[in-house]
Design an enzyme around this catalytic site. Sequence first.
Site, PDB file in Angstrom:
ATOM      1  N   HIS A  78       0.820  -1.293   0.007  1.00 24.50           N
ATOM      2  CA  HIS A  78      -0.064  -0.107  -0.129  1.00 24.50           C
ATOM      3  C   HIS A  78       0.904   1.133   0.008  1.00 24.50           C
ATOM      4  O   HIS A  78       0.238   2.376  -0.286  1.00 24.50           O
ATOM      5  CB  HIS A  78      -1.032  -0.113   1.049  1.00 24.50           C
ATOM      6  CG  HIS A  78      -0.403   0.275   2.438  1.00 24.50           C
ATOM      7  ND1 HIS A  78      -0.015  -0.622   3.374  1.00 24.50           N
ATOM      8  CD2 HIS A  78      -0.062   1.737   3.095  1.00 24.50           C
ATOM      9  CE1 HIS A  78       0.338  -0.124   4.406  1.00 24.50           C
ATOM     10  NE2 HIS A  78       0.470   1.274   4.258  1.00 24.50           N
ATOM     11  N   ASP A 125      -0.670  -7.459   1.600  1.00 23.62           N
ATOM     12  CA  ASP A 125       0.263  -6.240   1.620  1.00 23.62           C
ATOM     13  C   ASP A 125       1.645  -6.459   1.592  1.00 23.62           C
ATOM     14  O   ASP A 125       1.995  -6.166   2.782  1.00 23.62           O
ATOM     15  CB  ASP A 125      -0.583  -5.381   2.883  1.00 23.62           C
ATOM     16  CG  ASP A 125      -0.092  -4.028   2.932  1.00 23.62           C
ATOM     17  OD1 ASP A 125       0.352  -3.223   1.855  1.00 23.62           O
ATOM     18  OD2 ASP A 125      -0.301  -3.419   4.004  1.00 23.62           O
ATOM     19  N   SER A 221       4.509   2.618   7.939  1.00 23.64           N
ATOM     20  CA  SER A 221       4.060   1.516   7.021  1.00 23.64           C
ATOM     21  C   SER A 221       5.283   0.918   6.128  1.00 23.64           C
ATOM     22  O   SER A 221       6.176   1.915   5.805  1.00 23.64           O
ATOM     23  CB  SER A 221       2.933   1.970   6.035  1.00 23.64           C
ATOM     24  OG  SER A 221       1.825   2.226   6.763  1.00 23.64           O
ATOM     25  N   GLY A 222       5.254  -0.384   5.858  1.00 27.09           N
ATOM     26  CA  GLY A 222       6.287  -1.156   5.348  1.00 27.09           C
ATOM     27  C   GLY A 222       7.606  -1.280   6.017  1.00 27.09           C
ATOM     28  O   GLY A 222       8.352  -2.070   5.501  1.00 27.09           O
TER      29      GLY A 222
END
Length: 317
Positions: A78, A125, A221-222
């Site tokens: 994402h 994801d 995120s990530g």
Amino acid sequence: MALGPRCLLLLLTLHGISGKVLHAGCGQSQVSATWGRIVGGHPAQAGAWPWQSSLRRRNVHVCGGALISSQWVLTAAHCFSESLNASDYQIHLGELRITLSPRFYTVRQILLYSGRPGPPGTRGDIALVQLNTSALLSRWVLPICLPEDSATFWPGMRCWVTGWGYTQEGEPLPPPYSLQEVEVSIVDMEACRQDYNNTGGTIQSDMLCAQGPGDACQDNSGGPLVCQVDGIWLQAGVVSWGEGCGRPNRPGVYTLVPAYVNWIHLHILAARESGLAPLPLVASFFLPGLFLLLISCVLVAKCSLYRAPSSPLTSDL
């Protein structure tokens, strides 16, 4: 004898094979005594998390990531919701602070498990980012090890999350934008499902939950969720989604790396094999011409050997 992709994949999934297949010496923090770190989100020490990456879009930090080999970074799918154009992104490695450093790596390609980035909370994801050039490894830049596909991270296990995300809901990381670390505990999956029941979020089988006094938040995120096993750091998860930041009974949700480790290995091996393809292609283009040139040289040499020598001009006095 060359091994085909199936044989290589089989070797990678045998017991005892981990991220060391991608790079020997992975998962080695340069800071000892991790038990002494303060829980709750504090600046990390240099070399503590040498695999930590900053994914930037047009020089602006958008997500975290983890170096898993000299040319690959693991992050969340994402993170690429705005663009899938590799030229829009850069990877920064070995940095404790978010700065406009001119030292970065450009991106060759982006591989998403799902093909397209979905909204937070969807399956798959996870994404791979290939660098245009191999990272220069040092004590400050080292890859994290990947677990086996059968690895289990049990409830109560203490792990760590790192990143440059918000420190609280609505509160961005203040200057000097130092890398933050926080200790969390793995949460039982059924308990996590109950926590998110009737919230609109669904805990899938390819997810992992963790919670502590601290938590991952926006802009994390990530980033990697890492756990130490027998002295080696393994990446258990990728920061994916959650409800708020650090809310009671709302654990952080991560993409479970063991669920995708075979996909990761397969694509990295495929890229290595395709990287060798241009050489035979170039050779097939030039070799016929070189062969004809060689034959021409041989014929010219033979003609010069059989040609009769000319007589010198003489004069009688």
